[in-house]
Design a protein around this motif. Structure first.
Motif, PDB file in Angstrom:
ATOM      1  N   PRO A   8      84.250  42.823   6.195  1.00  0.00           N
ATOM      2  CA  PRO A   8      82.863  42.882   5.733  1.00  0.00           C
ATOM      3  C   PRO A   8      82.489  44.300   5.297  1.00  0.00           C
ATOM      4  N   LYS A   9      81.676  44.384   4.249  1.00  0.00           N
ATOM      5  CA  LYS A   9      81.260  45.700   3.750  1.00  0.00           C
ATOM      6  C   LYS A   9      80.537  46.514   4.821  1.00  0.00           C
ATOM      7  N   TRP A  10      79.704  45.847   5.625  1.00  0.00           N
ATOM      8  CA  TRP A  10      78.933  46.604   6.615  1.00  0.00           C
ATOM      9  C   TRP A  10      79.850  47.291   7.615  1.00  0.00           C
ATOM     10  N   GLN A  11      80.984  46.669   7.962  1.00  0.00           N
ATOM     11  CA  GLN A  11      81.925  47.299   8.885  1.00  0.00           C
ATOM     12  C   GLN A  11      82.568  48.524   8.255  1.00  0.00           C
ATOM     13  N   GLN A  12      82.896  48.420   6.982  1.00  0.00           N
ATOM     14  CA  GLN A  12      83.520  49.544   6.284  1.00  0.00           C
ATOM     15  C   GLN A  12      82.533  50.700   6.133  1.00  0.00           C
ATOM     16  N   ILE A  13      81.277  50.378   5.860  1.00  0.00           N
ATOM     17  CA  ILE A  13      80.249  51.413   5.742  1.00  0.00           C
ATOM     18  C   ILE A  13      80.015  52.057   7.112  1.00  0.00           C
ATOM     19  N   ILE A  52      74.047  50.174  10.252  1.00  0.00           N
ATOM     20  CA  ILE A  52      73.289  51.049  11.149  1.00  0.00           C
ATOM     21  C   ILE A  52      73.141  50.405  12.526  1.00  0.00           C
ATOM     22  N   LYS A  53      72.958  49.090  12.568  1.00  0.00           N
ATOM     23  CA  LYS A  53      72.868  48.392  13.851  1.00  0.00           C
ATOM     24  C   LYS A  53      74.160  48.558  14.651  1.00  0.00           C
TER      25      LYS A  53
END
Length: 78
Positions: A8-13, A52-53
């Motif tokens: 997932p993109k959020w994990q990479q970010i 951020i979470k």
């Protein structure tokens, strides 16, 4: 940023932001601007909020309603 399609993109970010915190690019009390970061990473607001979470759940970031998200002053866990 080149995203890995298997994660997932959020994990990479979150990984990038975590590294920036660890390297001191984002020092203690630095405000993480969702608007700026979503533009930098070219993602939707919800994706940035998930990243951020993840950092907040690790204790690296604290979010104050109405003020924003800030890097914590404590040492990052090893």
């Amino acid at each position: 940023m080149q995203y890995d399609p298997t994660r997932p993109k959020w994990q990479q970010i979150a990984d990038v932001l975590r590294r920036r915190i660890d390297e001191g690019v984002y020092p203690a009390h630095h405000k993480l601007s969702e608007v700026q970061l979503e533009g930098e990473f070219e993602v939707a607001r919800i994706t940035m909020r998930k990243a951020i979470k993840a950092l907040r759940d690790e204790g690296r970031v604290v979010t104050t309603p109405g003020m924003g998200s800030f890097v914590t002053a404590t040492e990052a866990p090893d």
